[in-house]
Design a protein around this motif. Structure first.
Motif, PDB file in Angstrom:
ATOM      1  N   LYS A 125      19.128  24.732 -14.386  1.00  0.00           N
ATOM      2  CA  LYS A 125      18.905  23.023 -13.448  1.00  0.00           C
ATOM      3  C   LYS A 125      17.078  22.940 -14.196  1.00  0.00           C
ATOM      4  CE  LYS A 125      20.255  23.452  -8.643  1.00  0.00           C
ATOM      5  NZ  LYS A 125      20.195  23.169  -7.520  1.00  0.00           N
ATOM      6  N   GLN A 126      16.411  23.876 -14.469  1.00  0.00           N
ATOM      7  CA  GLN A 126      15.126  23.516 -15.143  1.00  0.00           C
ATOM      8  C   GLN A 126      15.797  22.822 -17.056  1.00  0.00           C
ATOM      9  OE1 GLN A 126      12.459  22.770 -13.805  1.00  0.00           O
ATOM     10  NE2 GLN A 126      11.247  22.524 -15.314  1.00  0.00           N
ATOM     11  N   THR A 127      16.884  23.194 -17.354  1.00  0.00           N
ATOM     12  CA  THR A 127      17.160  23.139 -18.638  1.00  0.00           C
ATOM     13  C   THR A 127      17.407  21.788 -18.681  1.00  0.00           C
ATOM     14  OG1 THR A 127      16.995  25.905 -19.373  1.00  0.00           O
ATOM     15  CG2 THR A 127      18.208  23.737 -20.541  1.00  0.00           C
ATOM     16  N   VAL A 128      18.146  21.496 -18.027  1.00  0.00           N
ATOM     17  CA  VAL A 128      18.570  20.592 -18.134  1.00  0.00           C
ATOM     18  C   VAL A 128      18.021  19.112 -18.207  1.00  0.00           C
ATOM     19  CG1 VAL A 128      20.129  18.466 -17.064  1.00  0.00           C
ATOM     20  CG2 VAL A 128      21.124  21.058 -17.482  1.00  0.00           C
ATOM     21  N   LYS A 129      17.064  19.416 -17.464  1.00  0.00           N
ATOM     22  CA  LYS A 129      15.799  18.279 -17.227  1.00  0.00           C
ATOM     23  C   LYS A 129      14.928  18.144 -17.718  1.00  0.00           C
ATOM     24  CE  LYS A 129      11.860  17.632 -13.583  1.00  0.00           C
ATOM     25  NZ  LYS A 129      11.270  18.203 -12.387  1.00  0.00           N
ATOM     26  N   TYR A 130      14.276  19.406 -18.531  1.00  0.00           N
ATOM     27  CA  TYR A 130      13.171  19.741 -19.817  1.00  0.00           C
ATOM     28  C   TYR A 130      14.100  18.445 -20.918  1.00  0.00           C
ATOM     29  CZ  TYR A 130      10.929  21.498 -23.488  1.00  0.00           C
ATOM     30  OH  TYR A 130      10.197  21.564 -24.493  1.00  0.00           O
ATOM     31  N   PHE A 131      15.293  19.173 -20.787  1.00  0.00           N
ATOM     32  CA  PHE A 131      16.134  18.464 -22.319  1.00  0.00           C
ATOM     33  C   PHE A 131      16.225  16.938 -22.754  1.00  0.00           C
ATOM     34  CE2 PHE A 131      18.676  20.857 -25.305  1.00  0.00           C
ATOM     35  CZ  PHE A 131      17.600  22.324 -25.018  1.00  0.00           C
ATOM     36  N   GLU A 132      16.220  16.250 -20.597  1.00  0.00           N
ATOM     37  CA  GLU A 132      15.896  15.169 -20.781  1.00  0.00           C
ATOM     38  C   GLU A 132      14.597  14.714 -21.003  1.00  0.00           C
ATOM     39  OE1 GLU A 132      17.117  14.781 -16.747  1.00  0.00           O
ATOM     40  OE2 GLU A 132      19.470  14.439 -17.627  1.00  0.00           O
ATOM     41  N   GLU A 133      13.974  15.308 -20.472  1.00  0.00           N
ATOM     42  CA  GLU A 133      12.576  14.557 -20.752  1.00  0.00           C
ATOM     43  C   GLU A 133      11.718  14.640 -21.662  1.00  0.00           C
ATOM     44  OE1 GLU A 133      10.747  16.293 -15.988  1.00  0.00           O
ATOM     45  OE2 GLU A 133      10.132  17.587 -18.503  1.00  0.00           O
ATOM     46  N   GLN A 134      12.319  16.116 -22.485  1.00  0.00           N
ATOM     47  CA  GLN A 134      11.669  15.759 -24.138  1.00  0.00           C
ATOM     48  C   GLN A 134      12.742  15.518 -24.837  1.00  0.00           C
ATOM     49  OE1 GLN A 134       8.850  17.471 -25.045  1.00  0.00           O
ATOM     50  NE2 GLN A 134       8.616  17.883 -23.060  1.00  0.00           N
ATOM     51  N   ARG A 135      13.048  14.432 -24.677  1.00  0.00           N
ATOM     52  CA  ARG A 135      14.900  13.786 -25.444  1.00  0.00           C
ATOM     53  C   ARG A 135      14.987  13.936 -26.260  1.00  0.00           C
ATOM     54  NH1 ARG A 135      13.029   9.439 -27.676  1.00  0.00           N
ATOM     55  NH2 ARG A 135      14.280   8.618 -27.464  1.00  0.00           N
ATOM     56  N   VAL A 136      15.901  15.371 -25.902  1.00  0.00           N
ATOM     57  CA  VAL A 136      16.419  16.080 -26.915  1.00  0.00           C
ATOM     58  C   VAL A 136      17.240  15.563 -27.762  1.00  0.00           C
ATOM     59  CG1 VAL A 136      17.492  18.628 -28.177  1.00  0.00           C
ATOM     60  CG2 VAL A 136      14.793  18.361 -26.358  1.00  0.00           C
ATOM     61  N   ILE A 137      18.733  14.785 -26.666  1.00  0.00           N
ATOM     62  CA  ILE A 137      19.471  14.599 -27.499  1.00  0.00           C
ATOM     63  C   ILE A 137      19.427  13.294 -27.886  1.00  0.00           C
ATOM     64  CG2 ILE A 137      22.014  13.616 -26.477  1.00  0.00           C
ATOM     65  CD1 ILE A 137      21.080  16.642 -25.883  1.00  0.00           C
ATOM     66  N   ASN A 138      18.573  12.355 -27.936  1.00  0.00           N
ATOM     67  CA  ASN A 138      18.331  11.747 -28.546  1.00  0.00           C
ATOM     68  C   ASN A 138      17.707  11.068 -29.895  1.00  0.00           C
ATOM     69  OD1 ASN A 138      16.770  11.243 -25.113  1.00  0.00           O
ATOM     70  ND2 ASN A 138      17.531   8.851 -26.040  1.00  0.00           N
ATOM     71  N   LYS A 139      16.823  12.863 -29.892  1.00  0.00           N
ATOM     72  CA  LYS A 139      16.508  13.204 -31.260  1.00  0.00           C
ATOM     73  C   LYS A 139      17.833  13.059 -32.014  1.00  0.00           C
ATOM     74  CE  LYS A 139      12.224  15.581 -30.168  1.00  0.00           C
ATOM     75  NZ  LYS A 139      11.073  16.061 -30.037  1.00  0.00           N
ATOM     76  N   PHE A 140      18.447  13.891 -31.613  1.00  0.00           N
ATOM     77  CA  PHE A 140      19.627  14.119 -32.562  1.00  0.00           C
ATOM     78  C   PHE A 140      20.882  12.955 -32.675  1.00  0.00           C
ATOM     79  CE2 PHE A 140      18.526  18.858 -31.553  1.00  0.00           C
ATOM     80  CZ  PHE A 140      19.133  19.427 -32.648  1.00  0.00           C
ATOM     81  N   THR A 141      20.575  11.997 -31.764  1.00  0.00           N
ATOM     82  CA  THR A 141      20.979  11.035 -31.532  1.00  0.00           C
ATOM     83  C   THR A 141      20.331  10.104 -33.268  1.00  0.00           C
ATOM     84  OG1 THR A 141      22.136  10.856 -29.857  1.00  0.00           O
ATOM     85  CG2 THR A 141      22.597   8.889 -30.672  1.00  0.00           C
TER      86      THR A 141
END
Length: 365
Positions: free
Chosen positions: A267-283
C-alpha cells in the motif's frame, strides 16, 4: 578476469577494428567504382542523359506530390506509434502497480522485511523501465517501413522516366542524405532502430560523423538491435537508485501491527509512486522520445530534399551542350579514381600487435 582483461579483450577490440576498417575499404571502393562507371557512361552519351534530365524535370511536380504524401504518412505513423506506446504502458501500469500485484511480488521475492523495504522500489522501477523499453523498441521497428517508403520515392523518381528505356546513371543517395541531416542531434528517437537496420555504414561518406552518434545510442555499426538509450535520457537518466533510497526511508517508520507487513508495504509503495509521479516521468519520457523522432525525421527529410535539388542542378551542369560539361565530368572521374585508389590502398592489416594490458593481480581496481 586477469586473462580476459589482459589478453582476450584487446584481441576482441582489434578484431572489431579490423572488421570495420576492411568493411569501410571494401564498401567505399565499390561505391567509387560504381560512380566512375556512371560518369563514364554519361560522358559517352551526353545527349541521352540530357533527355533523361528533361523527363526528370517534367516529372518533378508529380514527384514532389508523391514524396509529400509519403512524408505525411511517416508523420501519421509517428503519431499512431506515440499513442500506442503511451496506451500500452498505461495498460501495463494499471495491472502492475496495484496493491494486490505488489503484495504478491513481495511474497515471491522477499523473506526479509528489511531487504524488501530497501529493494522493492528499485525493483519495481526496473520492471517499469524494462517494459517501456520493450514497448519503445517494438513500436520503433514498426516505423522503419514508412521511412524506407519515403526515401524510396526519390529512387522511384529516377526509374519512372516516361518513354525512356534506360534509367539515369548518376546515383542519388537518399539514405546518405538523410543520415547527413541527423548529424549533430543528441537524440533521434525511433530513427535509431531504422539506422541500426542499415547494417554496415562504411559506404557512406558521413560514417565518421555518425559513429559517435550511433554509439551513444547503443547501436552497433555492424547492425543488430537498436537500444533505447535515448529514452533513458528523455526521462532524465536512471532513477532506480534514487527512488529505492528515498522509499527505504519512508518505509522505515512503519509499525508492526495490523495487516501483514507485505500488505502494508504494498500500500505504501503504491502511494509513494503516486506522490513521486514515477509513472508520469516514464510517460513524459515516452512523449519526449516521439517528439525527438518527429524533429529528427523532419531534419533528415529536409536534408534529402535539399540534396535532391542540388542533384538536379548537378545533372544540368554535366549535361549542358557546352564543352565545359565534358571537362567537368572528366574532372569528377579523376577525383573519384583518386578516392577509389585511396580506400583500396589503405595499408591496414591486423598485425597482432601486442596490446596486452599489464595487470598487477596484487592490487585492487
Amino acid at each position: 578476469m586477469t586473462k580476459i582483461l589482459g589478453e582476450f579483450l584487446p584481441e576482441a577490440h582489434m578484431c572489431r577494428v579490423e572488421r570495420e576498417i576492411n568493411a569501410i575499404k571494401e564498401d567505399n571502393t565499390k561505391n567509387y567504382g560504381k560512380q566512375i562507371d556512371a560518369y563514364q557512361k554519361t560522358l559517352a552519351d551526353i545527349d541521352s542523359r540530357r533527355k533523361q534530365l528533361q523527363a526528370l524535370e517534367e516529372n518533378e511536380a508529380t514527384r514532389k506530390q508523391e514524396t509529400q504524401q509519403k512524408r505525411d504518412k511517416v508523420h501519421q505513423s509517428i503519431r499512431e506509434l506515440q499513442r500506442n506506446s503511451r496506451t500500452s504502458f498505461q495498460r501495463y501500469t494499471e495491472q502492475f502497480l496495484t496493491v494486490d500485484t505488489i503484495e504478491k511480488t513481495i511474497r515471491n521475492l522477499y523473506d526479509d522485511k528489511k531487504e524488501a523495504k530497501e529493494s522493492l522500489a528499485g525493483y519495481l522501477v526496473e520492471k517499469l523501465q524494462h517494459e517501456v523499453e520493450q514497448i519503445i523498441k517494438v513500436n520503433s521497428d514498426k516505423l522503419t517501413p514508412s521511412i524506407e517508403s519515403f526515401l524510396g520515392s526519390y529512387q522511384e523518381a529516377l526509374l519512372k522516366l516516361p518513354n525512356l528505356d534506360i534509367s539515369i546513371e548518376i546515383p542519388f543517395d537518399a539514405k546518405g542524405a538523410f543520415l547527413g541531416g541527423l548529424t549533430g542531434l543528441t537524440s533521434i528517437g525511433a530513427l535509431s532502430a531504422w539506422a541500426a537496420a542499415l547494417g554496415n555504414l562504411g559506404s557512406y561518406i558521413l560514417v565518421a560523423k555518425l559513429v559517435s552518434l550511433l554509439s551513444a545510442l547503443g547501436i552497433s555499426i555492424g547492425g543488430g538491435t537498436a537500444a533505447v538509450i535515448s529514452f533513458i535520457a528523455a526521462i532524465g537518466g536512471p532513477i532506480v537508485l534514487g527512488v529505492g533510497l528515498v522509499a527505504a526511508l519512508a518505509f522505515a517508520v512503519w509499525g508492526l501491527f495490523g495487516e501483514s507487513w507485505q500488505k502494508r508495504l504494498a500500500k505504501q509503495t503504491v502511494k509513494y509512486f503516486e506522490e513521486q509521479r514515477v509513472i508520469n516521468k516514464f510517460t513524459d519520457g515516452i512523449e519526449q522520445f516521439w517528439q525527438d523522432t518527429t524533429k529528427s525525421f523532419e531534419k533528415g527529410a529536409n536534408a534529402v530534399e535539399g540534396d535532391w535539388n542540388k542533384y538536379i542542378e548537378h545533372l544540368r551542369e554535366i549535361t549542358s551542350p557546352t564543352t565545359a560539361s565534358k571537362d567537368r565530368i572528366e574532372e569528377i572521374i579523376k577525383i573519384l579514381e583518386a578516392g577509389k585508389n585511396f580506400f583500396g590502398g589503405i595499408p591496414w592489416s591486423n598485425t597482432k600487435i601486442n596490446l596486452k594490458y599489464s595487470i598487477d593481480s596484487s592490487k585492487e581496481y
